[in-house]
Design a protein around this motif. Structure first.
Motif, short mmCIF file in Angstrom:
data_model
loop_
_atom_site.label_atom_id
_atom_site.label_comp_id
_atom_site.label_asym_id
_atom_site.label_seq_id
_atom_site.Cartn_x
_atom_site.Cartn_y
_atom_site.Cartn_z
N GLY A 107 48.08 -14.85 41.93
CA GLY A 107 47.43 -16.05 41.43
C GLY A 107 48.35 -17.23 41.55
O GLY A 107 49.54 -17.14 41.24
N GLY A 109 47.73 -20.49 40.29
CA GLY A 109 47.21 -21.57 39.47
C GLY A 109 48.27 -22.25 38.63
O GLY A 109 49.46 -22.24 38.96
N HIS A 110 47.84 -22.83 37.50
CA HIS A 110 48.71 -23.68 36.70
C HIS A 110 49.88 -22.92 36.07
O HIS A 110 50.98 -23.46 35.97
CB HIS A 110 47.90 -24.38 35.60
CG HIS A 110 46.84 -25.30 36.14
ND1 HIS A 110 47.12 -26.25 37.10
CD2 HIS A 110 45.52 -25.42 35.86
CE1 HIS A 110 46.02 -26.92 37.38
NE2 HIS A 110 45.04 -26.43 36.65
N ASP A 130 47.70 -15.56 46.66
CA ASP A 130 46.42 -16.13 46.26
C ASP A 130 45.48 -16.12 47.46
O ASP A 130 45.93 -16.16 48.60
CB ASP A 130 46.58 -17.56 45.72
CG ASP A 130 45.42 -17.97 44.82
OD1 ASP A 130 44.33 -18.28 45.36
OD2 ASP A 130 45.59 -17.98 43.60
N ARG A 132 43.27 -18.43 48.03
CA ARG A 132 42.87 -19.80 48.37
C ARG A 132 43.97 -20.47 49.17
O ARG A 132 45.05 -20.75 48.64
CB ARG A 132 42.59 -20.60 47.08
CG ARG A 132 41.46 -20.03 46.24
CD ARG A 132 41.46 -20.64 44.84
NE ARG A 132 42.62 -20.22 44.05
CZ ARG A 132 42.88 -20.62 42.82
NH1 ARG A 132 42.04 -21.48 42.23
NH2 ARG A 132 43.95 -20.19 42.18
N PHE A 135 45.87 -23.38 47.72
CA PHE A 135 46.76 -23.13 46.58
C PHE A 135 48.02 -22.36 47.00
O PHE A 135 49.09 -22.60 46.45
CB PHE A 135 46.02 -22.33 45.50
CG PHE A 135 45.17 -23.18 44.60
CD1 PHE A 135 45.55 -23.45 43.30
CD2 PHE A 135 43.97 -23.73 45.06
CE1 PHE A 135 44.78 -24.24 42.47
CE2 PHE A 135 43.19 -24.52 44.24
CZ PHE A 135 43.59 -24.78 42.94
N THR A 171 45.40 -14.58 37.99
CA THR A 171 44.48 -15.19 38.93
C THR A 171 43.52 -16.11 38.19
O THR A 171 43.54 -16.22 36.97
CB THR A 171 43.68 -14.12 39.69
OG1 THR A 171 42.72 -13.52 38.81
CG2 THR A 171 44.60 -13.04 40.26
N ARG A 172 42.62 -16.71 38.97
CA ARG A 172 41.67 -17.66 38.38
C ARG A 172 40.51 -16.95 37.69
O ARG A 172 39.68 -17.60 37.03
CB ARG A 172 41.12 -18.59 39.46
CG ARG A 172 40.26 -17.89 40.50
CD ARG A 172 39.84 -18.86 41.58
NE ARG A 172 38.96 -18.28 42.57
CZ ARG A 172 39.35 -17.51 43.58
NH1 ARG A 172 40.63 -17.22 43.72
NH2 ARG A 172 38.47 -17.03 44.44
N GLY A 173 40.40 -15.63 37.83
CA GLY A 173 39.27 -14.93 37.23
C GLY A 173 39.67 -13.55 36.76
O GLY A 173 40.45 -12.84 37.42
N TYR A 176 39.44 -10.59 39.22
CA TYR A 176 40.49 -10.41 40.21
C TYR A 176 41.73 -9.78 39.58
O TYR A 176 42.39 -8.93 40.19
CB TYR A 176 40.84 -11.74 40.87
CG TYR A 176 39.65 -12.43 41.49
CD1 TYR A 176 38.84 -11.77 42.41
CD2 TYR A 176 39.32 -13.74 41.16
CE1 TYR A 176 37.75 -12.40 42.99
CE2 TYR A 176 38.24 -14.37 41.73
CZ TYR A 176 37.45 -13.70 42.64
OH TYR A 176 36.37 -14.32 43.20
N ASP A 177 42.06 -10.19 38.36
CA ASP A 177 43.17 -9.55 37.65
C ASP A 177 42.90 -8.06 37.48
O ASP A 177 43.79 -7.22 37.70
CB ASP A 177 43.36 -10.18 36.27
CG ASP A 177 43.84 -11.62 36.32
OD1 ASP A 177 44.58 -11.96 37.26
OD2 ASP A 177 43.47 -12.39 35.43
#
Length: 274
Positions: A107, A109-110, A130, A132, A135, A171-173, A176-177
């Protein structure tokens, strides 16, 4: 008598270990305290189950092997030691060489960005995955050793996950984790650490599903979820700090207990009357 080890061979062994090979300890004589002691510069390379080189005396070799293997098991820091055997004494320099620990962040992300920075600062070799492309970029993760595009239905393709890996699923979801967690828990060898972000409710649901899928309880208990130490953090940076703190605790065998409570210095001082 074992053959003497050249400096070139000792350096080669160290480089191989740092590149991901078997950990090795370099032992080199700095000085001798007896006239018939070993010559400065004699050296050994010591692995868990074998060694090369000699200090010029079999008794000194055995003593040095014990020191080197203790360092291999307990330390990452170089040190000097006085070695004595059979009336001969010398001072040796002992330096462990091992590949840096691997931090794999699934992941981008932030939370992943400050965690990548912190992991690199702590000496980890960091890989970020990731699905994406916008990202998973070097611009977002300049401190990472690798930034890879990934498919979350096969997240660890071409990524080595071993018992020296510290794995973070952010991850973002949650889906997916969960898929990444299921993948790693079905592998023969578990990572040193696996943590998954998520609420208590989602964590419970994930673990219940994995239990129904046949994952043994002892493996489920290895999962750090919800991830991180309880610091009360809210921002991505604070959450990353809580995750990094838990990873260090697992790696170094800490408890997570405040040192104030563990040592009770103030309490003892007050009881003693100051």
């Amino acid at each position: 008598m074992p053959q003497r080890l050249t400096l070139a061979d000792a350096l080669r062994h160290a480089r191989e270990a740092l590149a991901g090979g078997e950990a090795v300890v370099s032992v080199a004589v700095l000085s001798s305290s007896t006239e018939d002691g070993p010559v400065a510069g004699e050296r050994m390379s010591v692995w868990a189950n074998r060694h090369e080189g000699t200090l010029g005396d079999l008794n000194l070799d055995e003593a040095a092997l014990r020191i080197a293997r203790a360092a291999l098991a307990e330390s990452d820091r170089p040190a000097t030691h006085d070695v004595e055997a059979g009336g001969r004494r010398c001072t040796v320099y002992v330096e462990p060489h091992r590949a840096p620990p691997e931090l794999v962040i699934v992941g981008a992300g932030h939370v992943a960005r400050p965690l990548c920075r912190t992991g690199a600062m702590l000496g980890f070799r960091v890989t970020v995955l990731d699905d994406r492309p916008e990202f998973a970029t070097r611009e977002r993760f300049p401190e990472a050793d690798e930034v890879r595009p990934a498919r979350f239905d096969d997240p660890f393709r071409d990524v080595r996950i071993g018992r020296g890996t510290y794995l973070v699923l952010v991850t973002r979801g949650h889906k997916y984790d969960f898929e990444a967690l299921r993948d790693v828990l079905h592998r023969p060898e578990l990572p040193a650490y696996v943590g998954m972000i998520g609420s208590r409710r989602r964590t419970r649901a994930a673990l219940e599903q994995l239990a129904r899928d046949g994952v043994p309880d002892e493996r489920l208990r290895r999962v750090h979820a919800p991830i991180g130490l309880h610091l009360g953090g809210e921002t991505p940076e604070e959450i990353a700090l809580a995750i990094a703190a838990e990873i260090v605790m697992v790696r170094r065998g800490g408890t997570g207990q405040p040192l104030r409570d563990r040592e009770r210095v103030a309490e003892r001082w007050v009881r003693s009357g100051g």
